[in-house]
Design a protein around this motif. Structure first.
Motif, PDB file in Angstrom:
ATOM      1  N   PHE A 234      71.115 -72.423 -14.814  1.00  0.00           N
ATOM      2  CA  PHE A 234      69.651 -72.433 -14.741  1.00  0.00           C
ATOM      3  C   PHE A 234      68.990 -72.996 -16.000  1.00  0.00           C
ATOM      4  CE2 PHE A 234      70.370 -68.304 -16.739  1.00  0.00           C
ATOM      5  CZ  PHE A 234      69.315 -68.180 -17.630  1.00  0.00           C
ATOM      6  N   THR A 235      69.759 -73.187 -17.089  1.00  0.00           N
ATOM      7  CA  THR A 235      69.183 -73.802 -18.284  1.00  0.00           C
ATOM      8  C   THR A 235      69.742 -75.202 -18.530  1.00  0.00           C
ATOM      9  OG1 THR A 235      70.805 -73.021 -19.932  1.00  0.00           O
ATOM     10  CG2 THR A 235      69.024 -71.505 -19.332  1.00  0.00           C
TER      11      THR A 235
ATOM     12  N   LYS B 126      68.681 -67.870  -7.619  1.00  0.00           N
ATOM     13  CA  LYS B 126      67.385 -68.306  -7.096  1.00  0.00           C
ATOM     14  C   LYS B 126      66.985 -69.655  -7.676  1.00  0.00           C
ATOM     15  CE  LYS B 126      65.590 -63.640  -6.249  1.00  0.00           C
ATOM     16  NZ  LYS B 126      64.579 -62.622  -6.657  1.00  0.00           N
ATOM     17  N   ASP B 127      67.256 -69.852  -8.961  1.00  0.00           N
ATOM     18  CA  ASP B 127      66.938 -71.124  -9.603  1.00  0.00           C
ATOM     19  C   ASP B 127      67.680 -72.273  -8.942  1.00  0.00           C
ATOM     20  OD1 ASP B 127      65.896 -72.525 -12.287  1.00  0.00           O
ATOM     21  OD2 ASP B 127      67.971 -73.166 -11.943  1.00  0.00           O
ATOM     22  N   SER B 128      68.961 -72.089  -8.678  1.00  0.00           N
ATOM     23  CA  SER B 128      69.767 -73.145  -8.074  1.00  0.00           C
ATOM     24  C   SER B 128      69.308 -73.461  -6.659  1.00  0.00           C
ATOM     25  CB  SER B 128      71.244 -72.739  -8.073  1.00  0.00           C
ATOM     26  OG  SER B 128      72.056 -73.794  -7.625  1.00  0.00           O
TER      27      SER B 128
ATOM     28  N   ARG C 204      67.237 -75.481 -22.862  1.00  0.00           N
ATOM     29  CA  ARG C 204      66.118 -74.560 -23.099  1.00  0.00           C
ATOM     30  C   ARG C 204      65.299 -74.919 -24.325  1.00  0.00           C
ATOM     31  NH1 ARG C 204      70.786 -71.325 -24.257  1.00  0.00           N
ATOM     32  NH2 ARG C 204      70.921 -70.583 -26.416  1.00  0.00           N
TER      33      ARG C 204
ATOM     34  N   SER D 212      70.102 -79.094 -16.849  1.00  0.00           N
ATOM     35  CA  SER D 212      69.724 -80.038 -15.801  1.00  0.00           C
ATOM     36  C   SER D 212      70.926 -80.836 -15.330  1.00  0.00           C
ATOM     37  CB  SER D 212      68.652 -81.000 -16.326  1.00  0.00           C
ATOM     38  OG  SER D 212      69.208 -81.825 -17.345  1.00  0.00           O
TER      39      SER D 212
ATOM     40  N   SER E 197      72.537 -76.409 -23.632  1.00  0.00           N
ATOM     41  CA  SER E 197      71.400 -75.889 -22.876  1.00  0.00           C
ATOM     42  C   SER E 197      70.197 -76.778 -23.087  1.00  0.00           C
ATOM     43  CB  SER E 197      71.080 -74.450 -23.320  1.00  0.00           C
ATOM     44  OG  SER E 197      69.899 -73.976 -22.707  1.00  0.00           O
TER      45      SER E 197
ATOM     46  N   ASP F 137      69.637 -66.666 -11.659  1.00  0.00           N
ATOM     47  CA  ASP F 137      70.407 -67.907 -11.721  1.00  0.00           C
ATOM     48  C   ASP F 137      70.601 -68.482 -10.324  1.00  0.00           C
ATOM     49  OD1 ASP F 137      71.883 -69.977 -12.797  1.00  0.00           O
ATOM     50  OD2 ASP F 137      73.634 -68.767 -13.289  1.00  0.00           O
TER      51      ASP F 137
ATOM     52  N   HIS G  64      66.330 -72.897  -5.411  1.00  0.00           N
ATOM     53  CA  HIS G  64      64.980 -73.442  -5.421  1.00  0.00           C
ATOM     54  C   HIS G  64      64.963 -74.899  -5.899  1.00  0.00           C
ATOM     55  CE1 HIS G  64      60.648 -73.678  -5.965  1.00  0.00           C
ATOM     56  NE2 HIS G  64      60.836 -74.048  -7.234  1.00  0.00           N
ATOM     57  N   LYS G  65      65.685 -75.199  -6.972  1.00  0.00           N
ATOM     58  CA  LYS G  65      65.637 -76.532  -7.561  1.00  0.00           C
ATOM     59  C   LYS G  65      66.571 -77.533  -6.883  1.00  0.00           C
ATOM     60  CE  LYS G  65      64.447 -75.070 -12.278  1.00  0.00           C
ATOM     61  NZ  LYS G  65      64.950 -74.996 -13.692  1.00  0.00           N
TER      62      LYS G  65
ATOM     63  N   ILE H 154      75.090 -72.071  -6.800  1.00  0.00           N
ATOM     64  CA  ILE H 154      75.485 -72.556  -8.123  1.00  0.00           C
ATOM     65  C   ILE H 154      76.849 -73.234  -8.111  1.00  0.00           C
ATOM     66  CG2 ILE H 154      76.000 -71.878 -10.503  1.00  0.00           C
ATOM     67  CD1 ILE H 154      74.103 -69.461 -10.008  1.00  0.00           C
TER      68      ILE H 154
END
Length: 444
Positions: A200-201, A232-234, A162, A203, A160, A230, A236-237, A242
């Protein structure tokens, strides 16, 4: 030679799946023969005999997704912890716990988890470790604990970002080190995967670092879409779901395993199927974290994905997951007909098939040359028990506490509810002492 008999024998063979008053003969680490008790006692009169006393004899359970480091969360109260959603749960509890785990804490958590697995009839466990208080050597500690308790295990460390780039790289190195250590073993008792926390944690750069050093015969063990955050993160970024992202990063494949998959769409399911990637569902954990109910019935029936069952650190008794898995999907789909066949197929058939993508010895079945992983359950049926209904008897009549005897690779690890060669009081006393230290570090 070991002979276990005088019981209702559930072999899990496609033919001859149930033998009344059956017995199983174990020679060394594997099964020699199954049959009627009277026949095998006559054939192997010198064998050490374990009397099931009319109970149930069956293959040991397999837990396809666990978190040993959650051991010391039992009874823990964290100052200021008042979660409103899953992200709060991760940041307020689990990340705090693993950030204070050192190697001694990891060892004690492993001793308890493997001990309680044996006591609940689990003979093979796939674990997903996190201990960012001390990363290097942590999987060796779990390996030592597994050897002490004599259980099969497949380990990985969750990579991770994080905590920053350096800890992520250290986590990758820990996975690689243990992958090499597991490959060097000749006993088929320990295997390794490359662990990743959740998309999401992690890169793309860290995924690529891990992919670069992961051998082609080793897959990834990762949480996927356990919470909508998770997803939404994928989006958005990375502007993609996923599973699509994991596909593009070359993470999917027959040796890779995705935990949860609660919020995935049909296209992602097709990618999972087309890459022959495995999925593990964890019903108790999903309900406990209030993250939702996964479309695992659809994945199983419509997409024919290889789906298995795990406990996600919630318990070491996987019969609990069987029971909850049976009802959560009925409730969620408002359909009383679902989960009767799918959940036991995941637990008893697919878990074994998935585990055998790593372990060489055939698991989850009692037949010649299969693993000598056998349990006895103290269960005496109040209704007829036969080949057509024994899963129902397990579902409604048994739990881990009913297990009296556990044999792993032909070695008796528990006999008459007494774990062999292990001082249980010492294990629990050492764990309690370590728990106090961990709790104090968390709440300092």
């Amino acid at each position: 030679m070991l002979l276990i008999g005088n019981g209702h024998l559930i072999t899990r063979q496609k033919e001859n799946a149930f033998i009344e008053n059956g017995a199983v003969a174990i020679d060394g680490k594997t099964i020699k023969e199954v049959g009627q008790t009277k026949d095998l006692k006559a054939k192997y009169p010198e064998a050490d005999f374990i009397d099931a006393k009319g109970g149930v004899i069956m293959p040991g359970f397999i837990n396809m997704h666990n978190h040993i480091y959650s051991t010391f969360a039992r009874g823990l109260s964290i100052n200021g912890y008042n979660p409103k959603n899953f992200m709060d749960i991760l940041e307020g509890q689990w990340f705090k716990i693993d950030s204070e785990m050192n190697n001694h804490t990891t060892l004690q958590s492993g001793r308890v988890s493997y001990l309680e697995s044996i006591k609940n009839g689990v003979t093979t466990m796939f674990d997903h470790q996190a201990s960012y208080g001390e990363v290097s050597g942590s999987l060796e500690q779990l390996s030592n604990a597994a050897d002490e308790m004599g259980i099969r295990t497949c380990l990985c460390y969750e990579v991770s970002d994080r905590n920053g780039v350096k800890p992520a790289e250290e986590a990758i190195e820990e996975n690689v080190r243990f992958i090499n250590a597991a490959k060097a073993r000749k006993d088929d008792m320990q295997k390794a995967m490359m662990g990743m926390h959740a998309a999401f944690t992690v890169s793309d750069e860290t995924f690529e670092k891990a992919r670069k050093v992961t051998p082609s015969d080793i897959g990834f063990h990762i949480h996927v879409a356990e919470d909508i955050a998770d997803v939404k993160d994928s989006l958005h970024k990375y502007n993609k779901p996923i599973v699509n992202r994991l596909y593009d990063l070359d993470i999917l494949g027959s040796k890779s395993m995705l935990g949860h998959c609660i919020y995935i769409n049909p296209h992602e399911m097709k990618l999972i199927k087309d890459t022959d990637t495995m999925v593990v569902t964890n019903p108790e954990s999903n309900m406990g974290n209030a993250v939702g109910c996964p479309p695992i019935i659809r994945m199983f029936n419509e997409f024919n994905i290889m789906c298995g069952l795990g406990t996600d650190g919630y318990t070491q008794d996987i019969t609990e997951s069987y029971k909850v898995g049976n009802i959560i999907h009925k409730h969620h789909l408002a359909d009383p007909t679902v989960a009767w066949a799918e959940i036991p197929a995941m637990l008893f058939d697919n878990n074994a098939a998935m585990a055998n993508r790593y372990f060489d010895t055939k698991l989850g079945v009692l037949e010649p040359d299969a693993a000598g992983d056998v349990i006895i359950v103290d269960y005496h049926a109040a209704t007829p028990m036969n080949e057509s209904n024994f899963n129902s008897h397990i579902l409604f009549g048994m739990n881990g506490a009913n297990v009296t005897d556990t044999i792993v690779a032909g070695d008796v690890r528990m006999r008459n509810r007494e774990v062999v060669g292990i001082d249980q009081e010492e294990v629990y006393a050492s764990a309690r002492e370590e728990a106090v230290k961990l709790w104090n570090r968390i709440n300092k």
